[in-house]
Design a protein around this motif. Structure first.
Motif, mmCIF file in Angstrom:
data_model
loop_
_atom_site.group_PDB
_atom_site.id
_atom_site.type_symbol
_atom_site.label_atom_id
_atom_site.label_comp_id
_atom_site.label_asym_id
_atom_site.label_seq_id
_atom_site.Cartn_x
_atom_site.Cartn_y
_atom_site.Cartn_z
ATOM 1 N N SER A 201 0.830 -1.201 0.000
ATOM 2 C CA SER A 201 0.000 0.000 0.000
ATOM 3 C C SER A 201 0.869 1.257 0.000
ATOM 4 N N HIS A 202 0.222 2.400 -0.174
ATOM 5 C CA HIS A 202 0.942 3.672 -0.310
ATOM 6 C C HIS A 202 0.142 4.749 0.415
ATOM 7 N N TYR B 103 -5.146 4.810 -3.116
ATOM 8 C CA TYR B 103 -5.780 3.537 -2.792
ATOM 9 C C TYR B 103 -5.440 2.529 -3.883
ATOM 10 N N PHE B 104 -4.872 1.415 -3.477
ATOM 11 C CA PHE B 104 -4.603 0.320 -4.413
ATOM 12 C C PHE B 104 -5.490 -0.862 -4.048
ATOM 13 N N ALA B 105 -6.334 -1.266 -4.972
ATOM 14 C CA ALA B 105 -7.157 -2.454 -4.715
ATOM 15 C C ALA B 105 -6.341 -3.727 -4.845
ATOM 16 N N ARG B 106 -5.282 -3.647 -5.640
ATOM 17 C CA ARG B 106 -4.493 -4.851 -5.919
ATOM 18 C C ARG B 106 -3.011 -4.539 -5.800
ATOM 19 N N CYS B 107 -2.503 -4.575 -4.584
ATOM 20 C CA CYS B 107 -1.091 -4.223 -4.397
ATOM 21 C C CYS B 107 -0.303 -5.325 -3.723
ATOM 22 N N ILE C 189 -2.250 -10.375 -19.355
ATOM 23 C CA ILE C 189 -1.738 -9.736 -20.569
ATOM 24 C C ILE C 189 -0.438 -10.371 -21.049
ATOM 25 N N GLY C 190 0.077 -11.318 -20.285
ATOM 26 C CA GLY C 190 1.271 -12.029 -20.724
ATOM 27 C C GLY C 190 2.585 -11.400 -20.307
ATOM 28 N N VAL C 191 2.613 -10.790 -19.131
ATOM 29 C CA VAL C 191 3.903 -10.309 -18.609
ATOM 30 C C VAL C 191 4.719 -11.517 -18.163
ATOM 31 N N ARG C 192 5.930 -11.628 -18.690
ATOM 32 C CA ARG C 192 6.773 -12.772 -18.324
ATOM 33 C C ARG C 192 7.537 -12.504 -17.043
ATOM 34 N N ARG C 193 7.959 -11.263 -16.859
ATOM 35 C CA ARG C 193 8.656 -10.875 -15.640
ATOM 36 C C ARG C 193 8.210 -9.479 -15.215
ATOM 37 N N LEU C 194 7.936 -9.330 -13.945
ATOM 38 C CA LEU C 194 7.815 -8.004 -13.328
ATOM 39 C C LEU C 194 8.952 -7.879 -12.330
ATOM 40 N N VAL C 195 9.776 -6.857 -12.490
ATOM 41 C CA VAL C 195 10.831 -6.597 -11.512
ATOM 42 C C VAL C 195 10.360 -5.440 -10.638
ATOM 43 N N PHE C 196 10.278 -5.694 -9.340
ATOM 44 C CA PHE C 196 9.653 -4.703 -8.465
ATOM 45 C C PHE C 196 10.532 -4.386 -7.264
ATOM 46 N N SER C 197 10.250 -3.237 -6.682
ATOM 47 C CA SER C 197 10.795 -2.884 -5.367
ATOM 48 C C SER C 197 9.597 -2.598 -4.473
ATOM 49 N N HIS C 198 9.669 -3.043 -3.237
ATOM 50 C CA HIS C 198 8.511 -2.933 -2.348
ATOM 51 C C HIS C 198 8.406 -1.528 -1.770
ATOM 52 N N HIS C 199 7.183 -0.975 -1.794
ATOM 53 C CA HIS C 199 6.971 0.360 -1.212
ATOM 54 C C HIS C 199 7.484 0.430 0.227
ATOM 55 N N TYR C 200 7.233 -0.611 0.985
ATOM 56 C CA TYR C 200 7.580 -0.559 2.412
ATOM 57 C C TYR C 200 9.099 -0.545 2.608
ATOM 58 N N SER C 201 9.834 -1.121 1.655
ATOM 59 C CA SER C 201 11.288 -1.086 1.754
ATOM 60 C C SER C 201 11.840 0.259 1.313
ATOM 61 N N MET D 147 10.097 3.155 1.371
ATOM 62 C CA MET D 147 9.575 4.251 2.198
ATOM 63 C C MET D 147 9.725 3.972 3.701
ATOM 64 N N GLY D 148 9.875 2.712 4.073
ATOM 65 C CA GLY D 148 9.889 2.358 5.481
ATOM 66 C C GLY D 148 11.056 1.458 5.825
ATOM 67 N N SER D 149 10.827 0.553 6.743
ATOM 68 C CA SER D 149 11.940 -0.254 7.239
ATOM 69 C C SER D 149 11.739 -1.747 6.954
ATOM 70 N N PHE D 150 10.879 -2.045 6.004
ATOM 71 C CA PHE D 150 10.629 -3.437 5.593
ATOM 72 C C PHE D 150 11.903 -3.957 4.929
ATOM 73 N N ARG D 151 12.436 -5.041 5.414
ATOM 74 C CA ARG D 151 13.734 -5.486 4.932
ATOM 75 C C ARG D 151 13.632 -6.269 3.618
ATOM 76 N N ASN D 152 14.700 -6.175 2.855
ATOM 77 C CA ASN D 152 14.687 -6.786 1.516
ATOM 78 C C ASN D 152 14.591 -8.308 1.567
ATOM 79 N N GLN D 153 15.059 -8.908 2.659
ATOM 80 C CA GLN D 153 14.914 -10.366 2.768
ATOM 81 C C GLN D 153 13.426 -10.765 2.806
#
Lengths: 271, 257
Positions: free
Chosen positions: A35-36, A40-44, A56-68, A70-76
């Motif tokens: 979330s952010h 409002y995100f219905a699907r996050c 739609i056929g996305v083979r890869r999504l490379v993402f970074s987590h909002h909580y990491s 903006m906050g202290s959510f660890r990458n592990q």
């Protein structure tokens, strides 16, 4: 009357219009999760995001987590989420220059997060720290030694990640492959200046597909071989952004380059 | 393709004061882009209304449309002003002029044109527009206070037929959902609604008849929102409503004369 872009026989646009999917992979190189504060995100979360990506056929999504970012959510913890959908999700290790102890830990643990972690994500405009600040150096050196990509939020006019700063960073670290998120939105001449000077730079398109004539100008000024598809998912709908590429007045080759060919040249087909 | 007619609710033509018209200076430029994307018709406002004012924009819009729109594919949007200065005719006469000139909807720019959007200024006009079900465009970018101004307007004129436009790319659900929930005459055009699976969510919550295809031309192109509506996941009859039939219905039910 001439046929509309969606009716061109054998085109990607025709395939996506008819079927909602085409016989190509899509690599979405700019995603988030969680979330952010301002939207409002219905699907996050991963399951519903993945369902949208598969449609739609996305083979890869490379993402970074909002909580990491903006906050202290660890990458592990992000790695654990990514590992639940290894056939489609990959991650950037999120970097906050204000958390030097986290950076040291992330670099130490990076190998344990590969191959699902493919590089790093910087968000300088939000952290208010220039990419050339010494606090980013450990990550830049690490990425340089291993030739890893770094997705950097970039914005025209920004003192933290605008063209001048990124020109300096990309010149100083020629072994790093920089993905310029948003392609310096609003500063096409700045983007071209960086593109001309730095062959290690690619331009990611989040928020630009759909903006009238922008994709055409990027293809003309920088070249479709330097452009990467991205959506900020869960911010923006995959169909909206793919539609912006498909309906742009560019060649069929340009569309293939943007949606998957450039990524496969950089990272291969098996990553 | 032709089993999906598209009627664009959000277009503008004319030369903006700051340039960068992106081909939209003339109706010919817009029509060419509509053809390239397979858009049948469009509701068109003037791109320079804020800077040039309602009087010039309303007149120039007709000139631009008449110059190029030989097939009557474009319907105009006129801008309103407060009644007290006599810059526009009284409501009945104004609406009759709209009908005579193929103008189907209204918009307003109270901040740019320096007036207060309230019952004191446009009460008589808005009451008449609501009674005649004439669509009025309303957006957070042009109202004093942004979304607060939109909410105030809707509370003041709850019976109005309104199309919320320019909702902003930063997911606007926290603002548009309360409007859709509380005001049955409120509709949303989708040119800036890029929320994943969001079109289907809104349709399920409030009805597909409340949503309208809009491109946002010339800032945005026509194709991206076409594809997101086409593959929204909704049944085809609802897709068709959003693509064109809802706007056709809104314009047809407006009683201009």
């Amino acid at each position: 009357m001439k046929k509309a872009v969606w009716e061109q026989p054998g085109s990607l646009a025709e395939a996506f219009w008819k079927n909602g999917i085409a016989d190509i992979p899509i690599y979405d190189m700019h995603g988030h999760m969680g979330s952010h504060n301002a939207i409002y995100f219905a699907r996050c979360e991963a399951p519903e995001m993945v369902a949208h990506l598969r449609r739609i056929g996305v083979r890869r999504l490379v993402f970074s987590h909002h909580y990491s970012l903006m906050g202290s959510f660890r990458n592990q913890r992000v790695h654990a989420i990514t590992a639940r959908f290894p056939d489609i999700l990959r991650m950037y290790v999120s970097i906050s220059p204000h958390q030097t102890d986290f950076i040291a830990e992330d670099l130490e643990q990076f190998d344990s997060m590969t191959p699902l972690a493919i590089g790093f994500k910087f968000l300088p405009d939000y952290h208010k720290v220039k990419v050339t600040d010494p606090r980013y150096e450990p990550v830049l050196n690490f990425a340089s030694e291993r030739r890893l990509p770094i997705l950097v939020h970039t914005w025209g006019g920004s003192p933290y990640d605008g063209p001048d700063v990124m020109l300096e960073a990309a010149t100083r670290y020629p072994q790093v492959t920089f993905f310029m998120a948003h392609s310096f939105s609003g500063d096409l001449p700045g983007a071209k200046r960086v593109a001309d000077a730095c062959p290690n730079v690619y331009f990611e398109l989040t928020s630009l597909p759909g903006q009238h004539t922008i994709i055409e100008r990027l293809c003309a000024d920088i070249g479709s071989h330097r452009l990467l598809f991205g959506t900020d998912m869960p911010w923006f709908d995959e169909y909206q952004h793919v539609g912006g590429i498909l309906s742009a007045d560019i060649s069929e080759d340009d569309k293939h380059n943007i949606l998957y060919r450039n990524v496969e040249k950089l990272l291969g087909k098996d990553w | 393709m032709k089993d999906f007619a598209f009627f664009d609710a959000q277009c503008a033509i004319g030369a903006p004061i700051l340039g960068n018209a992106r081909g939209g200076e003339t109706a010919a430029g817009l029509l060419a882009e509509m053809d390239r994307n397979g858009v049948d018709k469009a509701l068109v406002a003037h791109a320079n209304t804020e800077a040039a004012g309602a009087i010039f924009a309303n007149e120039n819009l007709l000139e631009l449309i008449r110059a190029d729109d030989v097939d009557n594919r474009l319907t105009g949007v006129w801008t309103i002003l407060p009644a007290q200065c006599g810059e526009l005719p009284p409501p009945d006469e104004f609406f009759a002029q709209m009908a005579a000139n193929r103008v189907g909807a209204l918009n307003l720019f109270p901040v740019a044109h320096r007036w207060q959007a309230c019952r004191l200024t446009i009460g008589r006009l808005m009451d008449a527009a609501a009674e005649r079900r004439i669509p009025v465009f309303l957006g957070q970018r042009i109202m004093d206070g942004g979304w607060r101004g939109v909410f105030d307007f809707m509370r003041t004129f709850p019976a109005a037929t309104v199309i919320i436009n320019g909702v902003s790319l930063w997911g606007p659900d926290r603002n548009i959902r309360p409007l859709l929930e509380n005001f049955p005459g409120c509709h949303v055009e989708l040119s800036e609604y890029w929320v994943p699976e969001g079109i289907a969510d809104l349709a399920r919550l409030y009805g597909a008849e409340r949503l309208l295809y809009g491109s946002g031309y010339p800032r945005f192109g026509h194709g991206s929102t076409m594809l997101s509506i086409r593959h929204s996941g909704l049944p085809l009859e609802q897709v068709r409503l959003i693509a064109s039939q809802n706007l056709e219905r809104l314009l047809a039910q407006a009683q201009l004369v």
